[in-house]
Design an enzyme around this catalytic site. Structure first.
Site, mmCIF file in Angstrom:
data_model
loop_
_atom_site.group_PDB
_atom_site.id
_atom_site.type_symbol
_atom_site.label_atom_id
_atom_site.label_comp_id
_atom_site.label_asym_id
_atom_site.label_seq_id
_atom_site.Cartn_x
_atom_site.Cartn_y
_atom_site.Cartn_z
ATOM 1 N N GLU A 1 37.017 36.988 42.474
ATOM 2 C CA GLU A 1 38.168 36.071 42.463
ATOM 3 C C GLU A 1 37.758 34.628 42.194
ATOM 4 O O GLU A 1 38.309 33.694 42.784
ATOM 5 C CB GLU A 1 38.907 36.129 43.808
ATOM 6 C CG GLU A 1 40.091 37.007 43.776
ATOM 7 C CD GLU A 1 40.790 36.952 42.448
ATOM 8 O OE1 GLU A 1 40.868 38.005 41.812
ATOM 9 O OE2 GLU A 1 41.229 35.876 42.007
HETATM 10 C C1 FAD Z 1 33.105 44.608 43.465
HETATM 11 C C2 FAD Z 1 33.729 43.733 42.445
HETATM 12 C C3 FAD Z 1 35.090 43.774 42.240
HETATM 13 C C4 FAD Z 1 35.685 42.989 41.260
HETATM 14 N N1 FAD Z 1 37.034 43.100 41.003
HETATM 15 C C5 FAD Z 1 37.542 42.510 39.897
HETATM 16 C C6 FAD Z 1 38.880 42.785 39.474
HETATM 17 O O1 FAD Z 1 39.621 43.522 40.127
HETATM 18 N N2 FAD Z 1 39.313 42.226 38.325
HETATM 19 C C7 FAD Z 1 38.528 41.404 37.568
HETATM 20 O O2 FAD Z 1 38.977 40.950 36.523
HETATM 21 N N3 FAD Z 1 37.270 41.107 37.955
HETATM 22 C C8 FAD Z 1 36.760 41.643 39.087
HETATM 23 N N4 FAD Z 1 35.476 41.371 39.479
HETATM 24 C C9 FAD Z 1 34.692 40.420 38.700
HETATM 25 C C10 FAD Z 1 34.458 39.111 39.428
HETATM 26 O O3 FAD Z 1 35.654 38.410 39.596
HETATM 27 C C11 FAD Z 1 33.387 38.335 38.649
HETATM 28 O O4 FAD Z 1 32.158 39.015 38.859
HETATM 29 C C12 FAD Z 1 33.292 36.888 39.065
HETATM 30 O O5 FAD Z 1 34.447 36.209 38.671
HETATM 31 C C13 FAD Z 1 32.088 36.175 38.466
HETATM 32 O O6 FAD Z 1 31.923 36.455 37.110
HETATM 33 P P1 FAD Z 1 30.504 36.972 36.582
HETATM 34 O O7 FAD Z 1 30.106 38.111 37.426
HETATM 35 O O8 FAD Z 1 30.563 37.217 35.128
HETATM 36 O O9 FAD Z 1 29.518 35.770 36.885
HETATM 37 P P2 FAD Z 1 29.217 34.489 35.951
HETATM 38 O O10 FAD Z 1 30.488 33.961 35.407
HETATM 39 O O11 FAD Z 1 28.144 34.837 35.001
HETATM 40 O O12 FAD Z 1 28.694 33.453 37.035
HETATM 41 C C14 FAD Z 1 27.411 33.593 37.663
HETATM 42 C C15 FAD Z 1 27.217 32.461 38.660
HETATM 43 O O13 FAD Z 1 27.236 31.195 37.985
HETATM 44 C C16 FAD Z 1 28.217 30.332 38.530
HETATM 45 N N5 FAD Z 1 28.939 29.659 37.448
HETATM 46 C C17 FAD Z 1 29.442 30.190 36.319
HETATM 47 N N6 FAD Z 1 30.053 29.248 35.590
HETATM 48 C C18 FAD Z 1 29.939 28.099 36.256
HETATM 49 C C19 FAD Z 1 30.364 26.760 36.024
HETATM 50 N N7 FAD Z 1 31.088 26.434 34.951
HETATM 51 N N8 FAD Z 1 30.058 25.836 36.953
HETATM 52 C C20 FAD Z 1 29.367 26.145 38.063
HETATM 53 N N9 FAD Z 1 28.936 27.393 38.345
HETATM 54 C C21 FAD Z 1 29.213 28.352 37.438
HETATM 55 C C22 FAD Z 1 29.208 31.217 39.283
HETATM 56 O O14 FAD Z 1 29.774 30.520 40.362
HETATM 57 C C23 FAD Z 1 28.334 32.374 39.739
HETATM 58 O O15 FAD Z 1 27.744 32.056 40.976
HETATM 59 C C24 FAD Z 1 34.881 42.110 40.497
HETATM 60 C C25 FAD Z 1 33.500 42.042 40.723
HETATM 61 C C26 FAD Z 1 32.921 42.858 41.663
HETATM 62 C C27 FAD Z 1 31.429 42.797 41.836
#
Ligand code: FAD
Length: 597
Positions: free
Chosen positions: A440
């Site tokens: 989220e």
């Molecule tokens: C169990 C589980 C359930 C989920 N359920 C859903 C769902 O129902 N629907 C859905 O759509 N998604 C879902 N997700 C996805 C989840 O919302 C994303 O994993 C999350 O938003 C982060 O995206 P990412 O994993 O690609 O990380 P990335 O975007 O690659 O980010 C990695 C890290 O870098 C930091 N970061 C990235 N960009 C920036 C920035 N501009 N400034 C500062 N810090 C930054 C982030 O805070 C994070 O700590 C789920 C994930 C899991 C693991």
């Protein structure tokens, strides 16, 4: 075996003594929630969560969900529990009456959701996401879409999902590739892959409504070209019956750290039929309705794991005999004293307890203002409600889940080595709580939303409204001797928050890295100040009630005041540290070249 008892006395204190819901009795929805009905609802919710959902928590963790031939089955007992949830009308609790809902205030809804999530967080996500889909559709759907889909979401016969994430696209939704091609009859063919979709496929309900972000062919690049689509698992005929299976399938279930009872799916869209929700290219706006609601729901998950972990740690600390009290034996008839005599164990227990009660108050207070933002007949009250919802959503999501996880770890610590052993259930709370900091919008992104967007919105109107609410309370109570130990630290926390806010206003406009560097400490500073505000208000309510209280009630109000005092003495001083971090800005942090790390 871990256990859970719904904190009903706490809820009654918040709804009756702190917020006095009866004062809103003339407003829609509140009129249908007199104290005795609310009480009956709380009792029934406690039964469902304690007796049905909690016993399935460890089973769900052990068994997980299974995928066979494209069909996902949930753990033993989940299907029957979901049936009971639907039969009890719980998914309809706060939904609009025109779609079959009960229209009750969300202040009550968040309480119900906390109980469900404490009892079984993985289970609670199925109805939780459905309610988010309901809200997005009810705000942005066409009349026809609302008529066709909302009633079944409201009963819980169908569930909902939110589909943002793709393998290469998480936080940065501008990278999204899933495409939508107009068919010519108002529908679109959706193709692409979504990953990590919670409750994406399961056997609990007869249909699943996927809300999917996709890019219409030829749309602008970046976030400005994203639209929102409704893609049902089964197409729905004109008469409401289910038609053909749509082109969306579950390609895999993720193996993950916690919430094993919730199906986290790879969803493949292969020319799946979908319908636009809201306007073309304005999909993010529509999805934000769902995301904001989900963010509050996730903040609440942090609290929920902190609460259930606390309850079990407290029971353990009262029973487990180890060592003697520093000031001489307390249980002389026993070979050793219980853990709870040790100040360091008390420190951990009270950190958690004072967080839980303060956070719960802030959650219900915020939800109530969310209710008032669209139910009040007073424009100023509506505006304040909107402002508090917008401002506090990232705080509740980020601060509650960071603390929720830390609290689950502290509760596990109280069990010593036994906390590390699966049988006791404590390590499950830690594992389950962890995801709430990530999904989220990861917490770092919540902090950026707070500092980068929410502070500046409407010329800072929301944050100044928050300061004014605190200032008014301090001014009204500054001569109240009984509240002295609350008013002074609240004033200091508020001053630190204002100094940090002004520091951003003066420094972050010229160098945005200053905002980025201080955003997480600022989010925590805000969270602590918010809880300090709630503790001061709760201390006032408890002090007033104490005068006429007897027996268990007297003990309850006295304990409330002592717990609040602990928060003010031992937690609130952290605001000074967070302020110092904000003021140091980004210079040192950014002075390291990438290769120097
Ligand atoms: C169990 C589980 C359930 C989920 N359920 C859903 C769902 O129902 N629907 C859905 O759509 N998604 C879902 N997700 C996805 C989840 O919302 C994303 O994993 C999350 O938003 C982060 O995206 P990412 O994993 O690609 O990380 P990335 O975007 O690659 O980010 C990695 C890290 O870098 C930091 N970061 C990235 N960009 C920036 C920035 N501009 N400034 C500062 N810090 C930054 C982030 O805070 C994070 O700590 C789920 C994930 C899991 C693991």
């Amino acid at each position: 075996m871990p256990s859970y008892k719904a904190p009903l006395r706490e809820y009654r204190f918040l709804l009756n003594d702190l917020l006095d819901l009866s004062q809103y009795a003339k407003l829609p929805g509140f009129a249908d929630a007199p104290a005795d009905l609310v009480d009956a609802i709380l009792e029934e919710a406690a039964k469902l969560t304690e007796e049905v959902l909690q016993p399935l928590n460890q089973i769900g963790d052990r068994e997980g969900c299974k995928l066979e031939n494209g069909v996902v089955t949930t753990p033993t007992g989940f299907k029957e529990a979901y049936k009971l949830l639907v039969e009890g009308g719980w998914p309809a609790l706060v939904a609009d009456t025109q779609y079959g809902g009960q229209g009750l205030p969300n202040a009550l809804g968040v309480i119900f959701n906390e109980m469900v999530s404490s009892a079984n967080m993985a289970f609670g996500m199925y109805p939780g996401l459905s309610h988010g889909a309901y809200s997005a559709l009810s705000q942005h759907g066409t009349d026809e879409q609302k008529k066709k889909y909302l009633p079944k979401l409201v009963t819980g016969e169908w569930t909902g999902t939110m589909n943002l994430t793709e393998p290469h696209c998480g936080t940065d939704l501008g990278l999204l590739r899933t495409k939508a091609v107009p068919v010519g009859d108002g529908s679109y063919k959706i193709s692409g892959q979504k990953i990590f979709i919670s409750a994406g496929e399961h056997d609990l309900a007869e249909n699943i409504l996927h809300l999917v972000l996709a890019r219409i062919e030829g749309a602008p690049q970046g976030v400005k070209g994203i639209s929102l689509f409704l893609v049902p698992k089964f197409l729905v005929n004109e008469d409401g019956s289910l038609g053909a299976r749509n082109g969306v399938t579950c390609g895999a279930l993720e193996e993950k750290m916690g919430i094993h009872g919730n199906a986290t799916c790879v969803l493949n869209y292969d020319d799946a039929i979908g319908w636009l929700v809201g306007e073309e290219h304005k999909g993010l706006r529509a999805m934000f309705t769902m995301m904001n609601e989900a963010r509050l729901g996730v903040g609440l998950q942090g609290l929920s794991q902190s609460e259930v972990a606390y309850q079990n740690a407290l029971a353990y600390a009262q029973e487990r005999l180890q060592g003697r009290s520093l000031t001489g034996p307390k249980a002389e008839d026993k070979p050793a004293d219980p853990l709870i005599v040790h100040p360091d164990v008390r420190r951990m227990l009270l950190n958690i307890k004072s967080f839980n009660e303060g956070a719960r108050a802030l959650l219900v207070w915020t939800a109530l203002h969310g209710d008032l933002s669209h139910r009040s007949d007073d424009e100023k009250t509506r505006e304040f409600g909107d402002d508090m919802m917008a401002l506090l959503t990232p705080v509740l999501k980020g601060y509650f889940t960071d603390r929720g996880f830390m609290n689950a770890v502290d509760a596990q610590q109280i069990f010593g080595g036994h906390g590390y052993i699966a049988e006791w259930g404590m390590e499950q709370f830690v594992r389950d709580a962890r995801i709430a900091m990530i999904y989220e919008g990861a917490n770092g992104v919540q902090a950026l939303d707070l500092v980068g967007r929410k502070l500046a919105q409407n010329g800072g109107r929301a944050v100044f409204a928050f300061f004014k609410a605190v200032d008014d309370f301090i001014a009204e109570n500054k001569n109240n001797e009984a509240l002295k130990s609350f008013i002074e630290p609240l004033g200091r926390a508020r001053a630190d928050l204002e100094t940090a806010t002004m520091w951003f206003m003066e420094n972050a406009l010229t160098n945005a890295d200053h905002a980025g560097a201080g955003s997480t400490p600022y989010m925590h500073l805000f969270g602590i100040t918010g809880l300090a505000f709630m503790w001061a208000k709760m201390a006032k309510a408890a002090t007033e009630k104490l005068a006429a209280a007897e027996g268990g009630d007297k003990v309850f109000y006295e304990t409330k005041i002592k717990t609040g005092r602990y928060y003010m003495e031992h937690v609130v001083p952290e605001t000074a540290t967070h302020l110092a971090r904000v003021r140091h800005g980004a210079d040192t942090m950014m002075s390291l070249a990438a290769g120097e790390f």
